[in-house]
Design a protein around this motif. Structure first.
Motif, mmCIF file in Angstrom:
data_model
loop_
_atom_site.group_PDB
_atom_site.id
_atom_site.type_symbol
_atom_site.label_atom_id
_atom_site.label_comp_id
_atom_site.label_asym_id
_atom_site.label_seq_id
_atom_site.Cartn_x
_atom_site.Cartn_y
_atom_site.Cartn_z
ATOM 1 N N TYR A 101 16.276 45.969 -33.851
ATOM 2 C CA TYR A 101 17.382 46.752 -33.294
ATOM 3 C C TYR A 101 17.082 48.243 -33.437
ATOM 4 O O TYR A 101 16.523 48.685 -34.446
ATOM 5 C CB TYR A 101 18.700 46.425 -34.004
ATOM 6 N N ASP B 50 18.844 45.727 -28.538
ATOM 7 C CA ASP B 50 18.053 44.621 -29.077
ATOM 8 C C ASP B 50 16.618 44.799 -28.576
ATOM 9 O O ASP B 50 16.357 44.735 -27.373
ATOM 10 C CB ASP B 50 18.639 43.286 -28.591
ATOM 11 N N THR C 19 21.069 46.332 -24.144
ATOM 12 C CA THR C 19 22.072 47.017 -24.950
ATOM 13 C C THR C 19 23.143 46.019 -25.361
ATOM 14 O O THR C 19 23.728 45.345 -24.516
ATOM 15 C CB THR C 19 22.709 48.168 -24.157
ATOM 16 N N ILE C 20 23.399 45.909 -26.672
ATOM 17 C CA ILE C 20 24.368 44.909 -27.135
ATOM 18 C C ILE C 20 25.693 45.537 -27.546
ATOM 19 O O ILE C 20 26.690 44.842 -27.713
ATOM 20 C CB ILE C 20 23.801 44.062 -28.283
ATOM 21 N N ALA C 21 25.714 46.863 -27.734
ATOM 22 C CA ALA C 21 26.968 47.550 -28.061
ATOM 23 C C ALA C 21 26.800 49.022 -27.707
ATOM 24 O O ALA C 21 25.683 49.557 -27.725
ATOM 25 C CB ALA C 21 27.326 47.395 -29.543
ATOM 26 N N VAL D 97 28.339 45.317 -36.606
ATOM 27 C CA VAL D 97 28.262 44.773 -35.249
ATOM 28 C C VAL D 97 27.800 43.322 -35.297
ATOM 29 O O VAL D 97 26.798 42.998 -35.947
ATOM 30 C CB VAL D 97 27.297 45.594 -34.367
ATOM 31 N N PRO E 165 25.815 40.698 -33.626
ATOM 32 C CA PRO E 165 24.771 40.779 -32.605
ATOM 33 C C PRO E 165 24.930 39.777 -31.472
ATOM 34 O O PRO E 165 24.385 39.975 -30.387
ATOM 35 C CB PRO E 165 23.487 40.510 -33.395
ATOM 36 N N SER F 40 28.072 38.622 -30.151
ATOM 37 C CA SER F 40 29.190 38.987 -29.277
ATOM 38 C C SER F 40 29.237 40.474 -28.946
ATOM 39 O O SER F 40 29.891 40.888 -27.981
ATOM 40 C CB SER F 40 30.518 38.590 -29.935
ATOM 41 N N GLY F 41 28.560 41.284 -29.746
ATOM 42 C CA GLY F 41 28.636 42.728 -29.570
ATOM 43 C C GLY F 41 29.910 43.335 -30.133
ATOM 44 O O GLY F 41 30.150 44.536 -29.971
#
Length: 360
Positions: free
Chosen positions: A184, A209, A215-217, A246, A248, A250-251
């Motif tokens: 990350y 990621d 982009t996860i968040a 966070v 990973p 579901s964000g």
């Protein structure tokens, strides 16, 4: 915070002395002793790597000159330390034999052994992964490794960055390792133009990621210091002074704690998060960032958050001499850590020579 210490320290760029004054909560040395750890703190603004330990209920500290130190990385076996500097990465090795002969006893003694010259790539955080040192190369918007024949070796860049160029397009700055692999990263904006992250810095920060390059968040204000712990990614929403968690998968982002500073530099040991705090400069870089509205109340140092309660367990604050912190690292297994940096003579430290044994 009732305790106050004054530490005059040299600066390799000037013959003048820098007076560093700090204070800390009474709980800090007790906590370090209970956890059996020492703490490393880098401040590029003051040009120091600070080693903090404790013994007999007292905080102990040493200041070591480096040329604009940023990221600090310890190998998994604690035998290697890397310190990102202005135009190079310094490499230090732990010598247990030397550590065992020092008075008072220390948990480790890191001696400078070499440097890899990278040029001014604006190296930020670093991490050892699979025995290899990975460097967040902010100027070139990529993750890189070191090689004796090259300035650096590009290994990964965000999908939205189209080419390798010395343009700081997204201000890539933080790296978290999972299962021995870079996993990350944080960036201040999804930009593919020179300095493009600056325009949306108040809410354009992202967590990416590395494996999927997705982009996860997002929505962060100048994020830093992602860290993998207990199945979550922890990071700092620096521009809001927040410690976040966070999920990973579901964000989903959870607010863990708010601290009185520009949060940058994070390490977690057991159930405690050590969070670096900085004041902010009156420059355009921080204009429009939420925390700028509270500039007068911001502190420089670090806070220790109990992750089970979300409460502040201890704190350390610089009263003079240091305004910005970059990175934190925990050294487990000992109460103090000795360092002989590249400018040890300016630190007032005696030279330590080591040679092979007679049968080596």
């Amino acid at each position: 915070m009732p305790q106050n210490t004054v530490q005059p320290s040299g600066d390799q760029t000037s013959s003048a002395k820098r007076e560093v004054r700090f204070e800390h909560s009474l709980s800090l040395p007790t906590l370090l002793e209970e956890l059996q750890i020492s703490l490393l703190v880098s401040t590029y603004q003051a040009g120091k790597l600070i080693a903090l330990g404790a013994g007999d209920g007292q905080l102990r500290q040493t200041f070591h000159n480096f040329d604009r130190p940023m990221g600090v990385a310890l190998s998994d076996d604690l035998q290697s330390m890397a310190v990102a500097a202005r135009d190079k990465v310094w490499l230090l090795r732990n010598d247990p034999n030397v550590a065992g002969q020092m008075t008072p006893p220390v948990g480790g003694c890191y001696l400078t052994r070499s440097a890899s010259v990278t040029g001014e790539i604006q190296a930020h955080e670093m991490a050892w992964a699979g025995g290899e040192l990975w460097v967040v190369n902010t100027l070139f918007s990529c993750l890189s490794t070191l090689h004796p024949d090259y300035s650096f070796v590009p290994r990964w860049r965000p999908s939205f960055v189209s080419e390798l160029a010395p343009e700081d397009r997204c201000h890539l700055n933080g790296l978290a390792v999972v299962d021995g692999r870079p996993r990350y990263v944080t960036a201040m904006g999804e930009s593919d133009v020179a300095g493009g992250w600056r325009e949306g810095k108040a809410s354009g920060g992202v967590l990416i990621d590395v494996q999927s390059n997705q982009t996860i968040a997002g929505g962060f204000a100048m994020p830093h210091s992602p860290l993998w712990h207990a199945g979550y990614v922890w990071l700092l929403d620096s521009g809001r002074g927040l410690l976040l968690r966070v999920d990973p998968e579901s964000g989903q982002v959870s607010n863990v704690a708010r601290l009185p500073g520009y949060t940058r530099g994070l390490v977690i040991h057991q159930n405690f998060a050590f969070v670096g705090l900085s004041k902010i400069r009156e420059t355009s870089t921080f204009g429009g960032v939420p925390i700028a509205e509270d500039r007068a109340r911001l502190k420089c140092g670090f806070g220790v958050v109990n992750l089970l309660t979300g409460e502040l367990a201890a704190q350390f604050e610089f009263a003079a001499g240091v305004d910005e912190i970059f990175d934190l690292a925990v050294v487990p297994g000992g109460l103090e850590t000795a360092i002989r940096g590249p400018f040890a003579h300016q630190d007032g430290e005696k030279t330590i020579w080591t040679v092979p044994g007679p049968h080596s």
